[in-house]
Design a protein around this motif. Sequence first.
Motif, PDB file in Angstrom:
ATOM      1  N   GLU A  24      10.199  -4.993  -5.074  1.00  0.00           N
ATOM      2  CA  GLU A  24       9.938  -3.718  -5.117  1.00  0.00           C
ATOM      3  C   GLU A  24      11.365  -2.784  -5.515  1.00  0.00           C
ATOM      4  O   GLU A  24      11.386  -1.942  -6.518  1.00  0.00           O
ATOM      5  N   SER A  25      12.386  -3.055  -4.753  1.00  0.00           N
ATOM      6  CA  SER A  25      13.557  -2.562  -4.912  1.00  0.00           C
ATOM      7  C   SER A  25      14.263  -2.794  -6.251  1.00  0.00           C
ATOM      8  O   SER A  25      14.830  -1.995  -7.137  1.00  0.00           O
ATOM      9  N   GLY A  26      14.195  -4.186  -6.714  1.00  0.00           N
ATOM     10  CA  GLY A  26      14.660  -4.431  -8.042  1.00  0.00           C
ATOM     11  C   GLY A  26      14.040  -3.780  -9.113  1.00  0.00           C
ATOM     12  O   GLY A  26      14.469  -3.413 -10.152  1.00  0.00           O
ATOM     13  N   VAL A  27      12.441  -3.754  -8.901  1.00  0.00           N
ATOM     14  CA  VAL A  27      11.932  -3.258 -10.094  1.00  0.00           C
ATOM     15  C   VAL A  27      12.300  -1.857 -10.347  1.00  0.00           C
ATOM     16  O   VAL A  27      12.489  -1.317 -11.360  1.00  0.00           O
ATOM     17  N   SER A  28      12.405  -0.976  -9.232  1.00  0.00           N
ATOM     18  CA  SER A  28      12.883   0.416  -9.205  1.00  0.00           C
ATOM     19  C   SER A  28      14.138   0.381  -9.832  1.00  0.00           C
ATOM     20  O   SER A  28      14.475   1.414 -10.761  1.00  0.00           O
ATOM     21  N   LEU A  29      15.134  -0.468  -9.388  1.00  0.00           N
ATOM     22  CA  LEU A  29      16.437  -0.237 -10.031  1.00  0.00           C
ATOM     23  C   LEU A  29      16.679  -0.556 -11.426  1.00  0.00           C
ATOM     24  O   LEU A  29      17.375  -0.069 -12.240  1.00  0.00           O
ATOM     25  N   ALA A  30      15.754  -1.677 -11.911  1.00  0.00           N
ATOM     26  CA  ALA A  30      15.594  -1.967 -13.535  1.00  0.00           C
ATOM     27  C   ALA A  30      15.135  -0.749 -14.094  1.00  0.00           C
ATOM     28  O   ALA A  30      15.745  -0.638 -15.078  1.00  0.00           O
ATOM     29  N   ILE A  31      14.205  -0.128 -13.762  1.00  0.00           N
ATOM     30  CA  ILE A  31      13.892   1.203 -14.539  1.00  0.00           C
ATOM     31  C   ILE A  31      15.051   2.034 -14.501  1.00  0.00           C
ATOM     32  O   ILE A  31      15.226   2.614 -15.499  1.00  0.00           O
ATOM     33  N   LEU A  32      15.484   2.270 -13.273  1.00  0.00           N
ATOM     34  CA  LEU A  32      16.690   3.163 -13.339  1.00  0.00           C
ATOM     35  C   LEU A  32      17.654   3.031 -14.180  1.00  0.00           C
ATOM     36  O   LEU A  32      18.330   3.759 -15.134  1.00  0.00           O
ATOM     37  N   PHE A  33      18.332   1.645 -14.136  1.00  0.00           N
ATOM     38  CA  PHE A  33      19.479   1.336 -14.835  1.00  0.00           C
ATOM     39  C   PHE A  33      19.026   1.332 -16.353  1.00  0.00           C
ATOM     40  O   PHE A  33      20.065   1.744 -17.164  1.00  0.00           O
ATOM     41  N   GLN A  34      18.068   1.119 -16.889  1.00  0.00           N
ATOM     42  CA  GLN A  34      17.694   1.023 -18.260  1.00  0.00           C
ATOM     43  C   GLN A  34      17.547   2.316 -18.870  1.00  0.00           C
ATOM     44  O   GLN A  34      17.518   2.461 -19.918  1.00  0.00           O
ATOM     45  N   SER A  35      16.815   3.326 -18.007  1.00  0.00           N
ATOM     46  CA  SER A  35      16.660   4.750 -18.548  1.00  0.00           C
ATOM     47  C   SER A  35      17.861   5.372 -18.571  1.00  0.00           C
ATOM     48  O   SER A  35      17.920   6.166 -19.428  1.00  0.00           O
ATOM     49  N   LEU A  36      18.672   5.085 -17.652  1.00  0.00           N
ATOM     50  CA  LEU A  36      20.150   5.964 -17.586  1.00  0.00           C
ATOM     51  C   LEU A  36      21.199   5.421 -18.315  1.00  0.00           C
ATOM     52  O   LEU A  36      21.927   6.196 -18.740  1.00  0.00           O
ATOM     53  N   GLN A  37      20.956   4.146 -18.624  1.00  0.00           N
ATOM     54  CA  GLN A  37      22.183   3.548 -19.310  1.00  0.00           C
ATOM     55  C   GLN A  37      22.730   4.367 -20.509  1.00  0.00           C
ATOM     56  O   GLN A  37      24.088   4.731 -20.612  1.00  0.00           O
ATOM     57  N   PRO A  38      22.054   4.765 -21.460  1.00  0.00           N
ATOM     58  CA  PRO A  38      22.576   5.512 -22.747  1.00  0.00           C
ATOM     59  C   PRO A  38      22.681   6.882 -22.554  1.00  0.00           C
ATOM     60  O   PRO A  38      23.278   7.634 -23.418  1.00  0.00           O
ATOM     61  N   LEU A  39      22.357   7.656 -21.424  1.00  0.00           N
ATOM     62  CA  LEU A  39      22.360   8.979 -21.292  1.00  0.00           C
ATOM     63  C   LEU A  39      23.791   9.395 -20.816  1.00  0.00           C
ATOM     64  O   LEU A  39      24.405   8.872 -20.125  1.00  0.00           O
ATOM     65  N   SER A  40      23.942  10.886 -21.245  1.00  0.00           N
ATOM     66  CA  SER A  40      25.161  11.441 -20.884  1.00  0.00           C
ATOM     67  C   SER A  40      24.921  12.808 -20.143  1.00  0.00           C
ATOM     68  O   SER A  40      25.828  13.444 -19.477  1.00  0.00           O
ATOM     69  N   LYS A  41      23.873  13.475 -20.346  1.00  0.00           N
ATOM     70  CA  LYS A  41      23.509  14.729 -20.003  1.00  0.00           C
ATOM     71  C   LYS A  41      23.281  14.819 -18.448  1.00  0.00           C
ATOM     72  O   LYS A  41      22.281  14.089 -18.132  1.00  0.00           O
ATOM     73  N   THR A  42      24.059  15.338 -17.616  1.00  0.00           N
ATOM     74  CA  THR A  42      23.920  15.640 -16.227  1.00  0.00           C
ATOM     75  C   THR A  42      22.730  15.726 -15.849  1.00  0.00           C
ATOM     76  O   THR A  42      22.279  15.111 -14.839  1.00  0.00           O
ATOM     77  N   GLU A  43      22.080  16.850 -15.952  1.00  0.00           N
ATOM     78  CA  GLU A  43      20.804  17.345 -15.579  1.00  0.00           C
ATOM     79  C   GLU A  43      19.584  16.409 -15.925  1.00  0.00           C
ATOM     80  O   GLU A  43      18.959  16.265 -15.054  1.00  0.00           O
ATOM     81  N   ARG A  44      19.767  15.795 -17.107  1.00  0.00           N
ATOM     82  CA  ARG A  44      18.632  14.820 -17.661  1.00  0.00           C
ATOM     83  C   ARG A  44      18.800  13.574 -16.563  1.00  0.00           C
ATOM     84  O   ARG A  44      17.993  12.874 -16.270  1.00  0.00           O
ATOM     85  N   ILE A  45      20.046  13.059 -16.474  1.00  0.00           N
ATOM     86  CA  ILE A  45      20.216  11.816 -15.709  1.00  0.00           C
ATOM     87  C   ILE A  45      19.565  12.307 -14.154  1.00  0.00           C
ATOM     88  O   ILE A  45      18.915  11.408 -13.660  1.00  0.00           O
ATOM     89  N   ALA A  46      20.018  13.155 -13.704  1.00  0.00           N
ATOM     90  CA  ALA A  46      19.501  13.591 -12.112  1.00  0.00           C
ATOM     91  C   ALA A  46      17.893  13.999 -12.269  1.00  0.00           C
ATOM     92  O   ALA A  46      17.378  13.253 -11.222  1.00  0.00           O
ATOM     93  N   ASN A  47      17.171  14.295 -13.258  1.00  0.00           N
ATOM     94  CA  ASN A  47      16.018  14.560 -13.082  1.00  0.00           C
ATOM     95  C   ASN A  47      15.192  13.128 -13.456  1.00  0.00           C
ATOM     96  O   ASN A  47      14.078  12.816 -12.710  1.00  0.00           O
ATOM     97  N   ILE A  48      15.720  12.396 -14.305  1.00  0.00           N
ATOM     98  CA  ILE A  48      15.181  10.831 -14.356  1.00  0.00           C
ATOM     99  C   ILE A  48      15.354  10.064 -13.126  1.00  0.00           C
ATOM    100  O   ILE A  48      14.131   9.398 -12.753  1.00  0.00           O
TER     101      ILE A  48
END
Length: 142
Positions: A81-105
């Motif tokens: 359960e934890s690994g799946v959530s972190l996998a989504i988090l890592f892969q969706s945040l990896q290329p982003l740079s906008k602070t507000e967008r990262i926080a929202n996601i």
Amino acid sequence: MQEFQLRVLPLDHNNFALELYQCAYKKAGEKKRPAAKKLGRLKGNALVLARQKIYATLKANNYDPKTLSQQRQTPYILSEESGVSLAILFQSLQPLSKTERIANIAEGIMAMSNEEAHYWFGKIANGNRSNALKALRILLGD
């Protein structure tokens, strides 16, 4: 249950990155388990903004968040359960740079149910990865 590992990768000036790995199952008759598959890396601003989610994940897996440092050698073993959530988090945040967008996601992923997280993980891991990540970023980014 699937096993995940969170590994600390030391960088320069007391900084570090985190890498998430999905451990392969040991098949019958094999002496050794195949190598773990790297799912993503988080560093810099994205890591700083996602740290509360990472701390909560460590607590949920009976680790003290204070042990997360550049000097850590052994990986954290995470539940499915934890690994799946972190996998989504890592892969969706990896290329982003906008602070507000990262926080929202990051906030949106934290709020996902286990079933929803597995749905998105399946889409990202086994479906069309780029389209699934794009859809997730649009859904949670604003």
